[in-house]
Scaffold this motif. Structure first.
Motif, PDB file in Angstrom:
ATOM      1  N   VAL A  74       0.849  -1.187   0.000  1.00 40.29           N
ATOM      2  CA  VAL A  74       0.000   0.000   0.000  1.00 40.29           C
ATOM      3  C   VAL A  74       0.886   1.240   0.000  1.00 40.29           C
ATOM      4  CG1 VAL A  74      -1.706   1.363   1.256  1.00 40.29           C
ATOM      5  CG2 VAL A  74      -1.945  -1.122   1.136  1.00 40.29           C
TER       6      VAL A  74
ATOM      7  N   GLU B 195      -4.370   6.732  -2.163  1.00 36.09           N
ATOM      8  CA  GLU B 195      -3.924   5.464  -1.596  1.00 36.09           C
ATOM      9  C   GLU B 195      -4.042   4.381  -2.656  1.00 36.09           C
ATOM     10  OE1 GLU B 195      -4.663   4.790   2.922  1.00 36.09           O
ATOM     11  OE2 GLU B 195      -6.157   3.653   1.802  1.00 36.09           O
TER      12      GLU B 195
ATOM     13  N   PRO C 145      -1.866  -4.817   3.762  1.00 39.43           N
ATOM     14  CA  PRO C 145      -2.456  -4.315   2.517  1.00 39.43           C
ATOM     15  C   PRO C 145      -3.968  -4.533   2.413  1.00 39.43           C
ATOM     16  CG  PRO C 145      -0.340  -5.298   2.045  1.00 39.43           C
ATOM     17  CD  PRO C 145      -0.614  -5.565   3.506  1.00 39.43           C
ATOM     18  N   PHE C 146      -4.470  -5.682   2.867  1.00 41.14           N
ATOM     19  CA  PHE C 146      -5.895  -5.934   2.690  1.00 41.14           C
ATOM     20  C   PHE C 146      -6.755  -5.070   3.619  1.00 41.14           C
ATOM     21  CE2 PHE C 146      -6.642  -9.343  -0.398  1.00 41.14           C
ATOM     22  CZ  PHE C 146      -5.333  -9.663  -0.714  1.00 41.14           C
TER      23      PHE C 146
ATOM     24  N   MET D 237      -6.706  -1.978   3.548  1.00 42.47           N
ATOM     25  CA  MET D 237      -7.183  -0.921   2.652  1.00 42.47           C
ATOM     26  C   MET D 237      -8.468  -1.351   1.963  1.00 42.47           C
ATOM     27  SD  MET D 237      -5.304   0.952  -0.574  1.00 42.47           S
ATOM     28  CE  MET D 237      -6.385   0.681  -1.990  1.00 42.47           C
ATOM     29  N   LEU D 238      -8.553  -2.614   1.540  1.00 40.00           N
ATOM     30  CA  LEU D 238      -9.776  -3.104   0.900  1.00 40.00           C
ATOM     31  C   LEU D 238     -10.925  -3.167   1.898  1.00 40.00           C
ATOM     32  CD1 LEU D 238      -8.421  -5.884  -1.492  1.00 40.00           C
ATOM     33  CD2 LEU D 238      -8.917  -3.493  -1.985  1.00 40.00           C
TER      34      LEU D 238
ATOM     35  N   ALA E  18     -17.165  -6.907  -2.403  1.00 38.44           N
ATOM     36  CA  ALA E  18     -16.585  -8.092  -1.746  1.00 38.44           C
ATOM     37  C   ALA E  18     -15.201  -8.355  -2.324  1.00 38.44           C
ATOM     38  CB  ALA E  18     -17.480  -9.304  -1.969  1.00 38.44           C
ATOM     39  N   PHE E  19     -14.351  -9.011  -1.531  1.00 40.89           N
ATOM     40  CA  PHE E  19     -13.042  -9.455  -2.013  1.00 40.89           C
ATOM     41  C   PHE E  19     -12.632 -10.687  -1.220  1.00 40.89           C
ATOM     42  CE2 PHE E  19     -10.407  -8.220   1.565  1.00 40.89           C
ATOM     43  CZ  PHE E  19     -11.167  -7.246   2.195  1.00 40.89           C
ATOM     44  N   ASP E  20     -11.645 -11.436  -1.736  1.00 44.71           N
ATOM     45  CA  ASP E  20     -11.116 -12.575  -0.981  1.00 44.71           C
ATOM     46  C   ASP E  20      -9.584 -12.528  -0.988  1.00 44.71           C
ATOM     47  OD1 ASP E  20     -10.229 -13.577  -3.423  1.00 44.71           O
ATOM     48  OD2 ASP E  20     -11.882 -14.998  -3.632  1.00 44.71           O
TER      49      ASP E  20
ATOM     50  N   MET F  68      -7.538 -11.746  -4.007  1.00 44.56           N
ATOM     51  CA  MET F  68      -7.820 -10.415  -4.552  1.00 44.56           C
ATOM     52  C   MET F  68      -8.907 -10.472  -5.639  1.00 44.56           C
ATOM     53  SD  MET F  68      -4.917  -7.460  -5.216  1.00 44.56           S
ATOM     54  CE  MET F  68      -3.780  -7.706  -3.854  1.00 44.56           C
TER      55      MET F  68
ATOM     56  N   ILE G 243      -5.112  -1.270  -7.205  1.00 44.65           N
ATOM     57  CA  ILE G 243      -6.456  -0.804  -6.842  1.00 44.65           C
ATOM     58  C   ILE G 243      -6.270   0.488  -6.078  1.00 44.65           C
ATOM     59  CG2 ILE G 243      -8.605  -1.354  -5.631  1.00 44.65           C
ATOM     60  CD1 ILE G 243      -7.581  -4.295  -5.580  1.00 44.65           C
ATOM     61  N   THR G 244      -7.066   1.507  -6.435  1.00 44.57           N
ATOM     62  CA  THR G 244      -6.917   2.769  -5.736  1.00 44.57           C
ATOM     63  C   THR G 244      -8.272   3.232  -5.215  1.00 44.57           C
ATOM     64  OG1 THR G 244      -5.824   4.911  -5.854  1.00 44.57           O
ATOM     65  CG2 THR G 244      -7.217   4.323  -7.715  1.00 44.57           C
ATOM     66  N   VAL G 245      -8.239   4.047  -4.173  1.00 43.42           N
ATOM     67  CA  VAL G 245      -9.489   4.532  -3.564  1.00 43.42           C
ATOM     68  C   VAL G 245      -9.544   6.061  -3.677  1.00 43.42           C
ATOM     69  CG1 VAL G 245      -9.785   2.637  -1.976  1.00 43.42           C
ATOM     70  CG2 VAL G 245      -8.395   4.571  -1.286  1.00 43.42           C
TER      71      VAL G 245
END
Lengths: 76, 76, 76, 76, 76, 76, 76
Positions: free
Chosen positions: D45, D63, E9-10, E12-13, E37-39, E42, E74-76
């Motif tokens: 990240v 981010e 890192p996860f 962030m998701l 949703a995610f696992d 990814m 992946i960005t937010v």
């Protein structure tokens, strides 16, 4: 070669030991020769191997170990 | 080199320790030299290694560790 | 560097700690510098790293972590 | 950054938490920014991330989670 | 989005569930929409997904499952 | 072939044993013939196999082992 | 389709059984049809499958097994 019953894909390789096979690799390369050994990763040893590129015989080798993850198909 | 019996593909590498081998990598690069060591991932150490690109000898190295997953085939 | 006995490929990396190495990556990129650390995935930390693209030195970095699965070979 | 002793590659990432890093991805894309988190797959990240394509800054993100298997190298 | 502490890192998701995200896939394709949703691989479900190719919005989908190994970032 | 109930993807292969199948490989190659065997890696043995390149029948083989990771789809 | 709660990505596939889906494969190929079965590798069986190449319907198949690792995304 279809006279031995095949129930799992690797049975075909077992039946082909000491026989001529043709291996198709990625990017139009083929290896032809006598199948001597293989393992579960489909790594294969070929004796009297001919390397065929774009359909033309290029080089001969006494013995070649082909790494399984380059193989597209093997035919007998 | 075919006088040692080969029943598994890695037997061929065992028989080739301290002998000259030719490694075909992806994208038309070859490494030639003396096989010193290998592991189950087919990572290989070559001594007095010559790097051959498109059939022409390019560079010599005292010792090179080739990562297994770049290997297409190895011949003796 | 060939005075230390090598029986497994990673022995070569062990012998090369704090010495200059040259790493060949895919797509004609090389990283040259002092080997500081490595792990079983062949992830490698290089100190005073030079990035060489198509044979020309491009950039210098104090410290670079190279991901193992991009590596074609490492030479000493 | 070389004042902290590095014995394993991921030590370098540990030392770089909250510092600026440059990540080289495949196909000439780079991500630059502050390292916030990473895991064993090298998923990373980056905060205040700049995406650099062919050497030109293209986009900024608050981010970004970079998937580890796209990474070629990370430098500090 | 950076007000929630991220140590892995996860995280962030997790913080981005039900928020807009932008997913960069290989070969210049992006998927934009609401993260549902995610696992651990990814794999990601996006609601009201827009597919963006070479920067142009191409198609909208009610719900899309993106396979993790195609993701670059992946960005937010 | 849709009269046998399918609840898992490999049920379709089970139902297709000794029947004609068409296998789509990467790079526009297809293999057509009788399905003889398969395993969990989707390695497949085809009897009386026809290799079809860019839609044209190229070669026939008595028996071909197709490596699973080259397969895009299989149809009955 | 968004009326069933999704907490994990594969919930979306569970909700889509016996419904029309569109699968995006690598290299601009799509498969459209009725979802009959899937497994943890994202291998998927499609009934009354249409193969769409560069946006044009090319071939119809009664039943197709799509190998999971070729999939970019699946939409409902």
């Amino acid at each position: 070669m279809s006279d031995s019953k095949i129930t799992r894909p690797f049975d075909m390789l077992n039946n082909a030991i000491n026989k001529q096979v043709l291996i198709q690799l990625k990017e139009n390369v083929q290896i032809r020769g006598k199948l001597k050994a293989f393992d579960v990763h489909m790594n294969i040893v070929i004796e009297d191997a001919e390397e065929i590129i774009d359909g033309k015989m290029k080089t001969k080798y006494v013995e070649t170990l082909v790494r399984g993850d380059n193989i597209v198909w093997i035919t007998v």
